[in-house]
Design a protein around this motif. Sequence first.
Motif, short mmCIF file in Angstrom:
data_model
loop_
_atom_site.label_atom_id
_atom_site.label_comp_id
_atom_site.label_asym_id
_atom_site.label_seq_id
_atom_site.Cartn_x
_atom_site.Cartn_y
_atom_site.Cartn_z
N MET A 110 0.85 -1.20 0.00
CA MET A 110 0.00 0.00 0.00
C MET A 110 0.87 1.24 0.00
N ARG A 141 -6.44 5.39 0.30
CA ARG A 141 -7.75 5.26 0.92
C ARG A 141 -8.64 6.46 0.65
N LEU A 191 -2.60 -4.64 -1.62
CA LEU A 191 -1.45 -4.42 -0.74
C LEU A 191 -0.34 -5.42 -1.00
N SER A 221 -2.29 5.05 3.42
CA SER A 221 -3.74 5.11 3.51
C SER A 221 -4.36 6.24 2.52
N GLU A 265 4.29 -2.64 7.79
CA GLU A 265 3.30 -3.71 7.90
C GLU A 265 2.45 -3.80 6.64
N LEU A 266 2.54 -2.81 5.78
CA LEU A 266 1.80 -2.83 4.52
C LEU A 266 2.73 -3.06 3.33
N TYR A 289 -8.48 -5.83 -1.14
CA TYR A 289 -7.64 -4.74 -0.64
C TYR A 289 -6.42 -5.29 0.10
N ARG A 290 -6.65 -6.12 1.12
CA ARG A 290 -5.56 -6.57 1.99
C ARG A 290 -4.57 -7.47 1.28
N LEU A 347 4.11 1.74 7.97
CA LEU A 347 4.00 1.35 6.56
C LEU A 347 4.67 0.01 6.28
#
Length: 743
Positions: A1, A480, A471, A4, A218-219, A466-467, A216
């Motif tokens: 990602m 987002r 991502l 957001s 974690e994304l 999305y996840r 970030l």
Amino acid sequence: MLGSTHGTFTSGLRARVVACGEHAGTPGFAVHGTTAVEGDVDVSGRPLYAPVPDLDRFFRPRSVAVVGASDGEGRPHTGITRQLIAWAERVGARLVPVHPTRTRVFGIDCVPSVGALGEPVDLAVLLVADPLPVVEELAGAKVRFAVAFASGFAEAGDEGAAAQERLTAAVRRSGMRLLGPNTNLNAFEHFREDLDGPAIALITQSGHQGRPVHTLQELGVRLSHWAPTGNEADLETADFVSYFATRPEVGAIACYVEGLKDGRSFLLAADRAARQGVPVVAVKVGRTETGARTAASHTGKLTGADRVVDAAMRQFGVIRVDGLDELQDTAALLARARKPVADGVVVYSISGGTGAHFSDLATAAGLSLPTLPQAKQDELHTWIPPYLSVANPVDNGGHPVGDWRGRKIIDAILADPSVGVLVCPITGPFPPMSDRLAQDLVDAAEATDKLVCVVWGSPVGTEAAYRETLLGSSRVATFRTFSNCIGAVRAYLGHHRFSGGYRSPFDEAPRTPSPSFRKARALIRPGEQLSEHAAKQLLRAYGIRVPREQLVTSAAAAVRAAGLVGYPVVMKASGARLAHKTELGLVKVGLTSASQVRDAYRELTDIARYEGVGLDGILVCQMVGRGIEMVVGVARDPLFGPTVTVGLGGVLVEVLDDAAVRVPPFDEREARSMLGELRGRALLEGVRGAPAADTEALVEVVLRVQRMALELDGDLAELDINPLMVLPRGQGAVALDALAVCR
């Protein structure tokens, strides 16, 4: 990602007949310098190149000493010590606890003092309330870097500021570099090593404000460094910008800045990043008076006049954003996206309303949404019903995204040479369509060198499309919100335009004084405001055209002067510390005879005596035709030093507040850019039948004033040319009035 029109201009400004005079004839100040290198200074003695501190052993030390290490239950330093041990293990450093009464800490042999270390140490972490005595010890131990967590320094008022000055002096004497005080453990955070691609390097003055960017990881967005600068007694934001700009793994630098320690150092660092093509994205606190007060109480540093900060950042390519969400989204996009192949943005959606809404916002933000060629529209209608618009935005009507047609449409759009960015806003999940669309966008992004952006508008954020799909892609930029996507894309395109044509203004800075400097220096009166006549002599020295005029001290002399300059004339009182002459009735315009000149002289001197105004004489000036009243000036900013301003002038200058500012040095292109920022720039182009103004002459005046600001930096506190009458094209510009304050 990845996380957001011109306004209405009713100035009431009327060009009026004004005084004019001779051009001084000094050659223009177009400076052609050489590439600045370390040690180079400009004409005022200020550095022109940012040195790069060697911080490798700060971030990757071979050995670490923890002064005040603890493993006692409930002790405040125990958790910090534990974190430092884990960090040292990750970076391959040997950690040595230092404590006066313990022999071991967490099972590691402890030494009683810094003096007992017995070996060179790259980094010392000071878990002590007063770091000053320890810094002096560290100097003897030849420690290269230290971190001071202690608070109660410049952020705590005058007494704390004095303590910080003592600490800074001790660090300078030691030859060591210090991070802090009033910093935290962010430099020793865990950074994921399983992520690849260009990374974000993070700089913050408030540790908590960097958390969104750090998260970030974690994304799937890589982070390489985090520098929590705290009070910046020694190492400052500029040092880390310079260092990170040279690191091959760094794709973008993200900053949270409350106050700049030194504006010049920051601009030199930003210049280094611009030379390297590394984008710098910054949140800078202090846009409002309240924000500025709060920042000062937290870090003990000036925030500077926000207009100057904003202009200086844009001048050197720093992308300023307001929110932490914008910081993470913009930095992530700039770090990871490839260089654009075109500036055109195409909006593609499964809803006509969504496409129209996004396109409106994008166009208003200045993005270019080109109309796709008719041949491309015909091709798209192979898969999209003919009643839907595909000119840009492209509306597919929904159904084509659920089958093989969806990918064909995306590939066809990306194949158009005018398209550099494809944006697909998906306002809400509808699995039969949105899941297939997300996968097609990811697959297309892997196969193209163009940027593909998705706005996933669902507030839930747990959907698999999305996840996992979006991502999970390192090539799709996922946002987002519409606004963050538009802002990041604008910054991305703007950065590459800026970077591609960047010429360092410091390379163009004058190294030696001009002949004008010697003439002007003789006119300086330290600590005084010059009279209008003396201020105009200062302008003449730099080749800025002023009215043909004479300074007289009698009515008879005034009549003779009027005959020499030619009727009609203007008469004005001239004296040190005399400003706003019009309000006092000390200006007489349109005098056409000797009797009027004699009467005006008596009236002006009578008013001056009544008002208690000291005069050095009365100016008799020739009248000329109409033009556009502008203001050009110099002021000193507490952070950046001399600044140059240009704007609409005359008696309404404070009311209009239409001005652009730059920090010298800058070139002709930047001077023209200043004019382009003005809301009233149309006046210079000619409106309602008025002739276009001589903008070439105006640009020349701005550049000459810049040269004056640089060369007289130690002598000139303020300069105000108002009005500068810009005459019709080819006729020049004339400084009708001037105010100068010496330092």
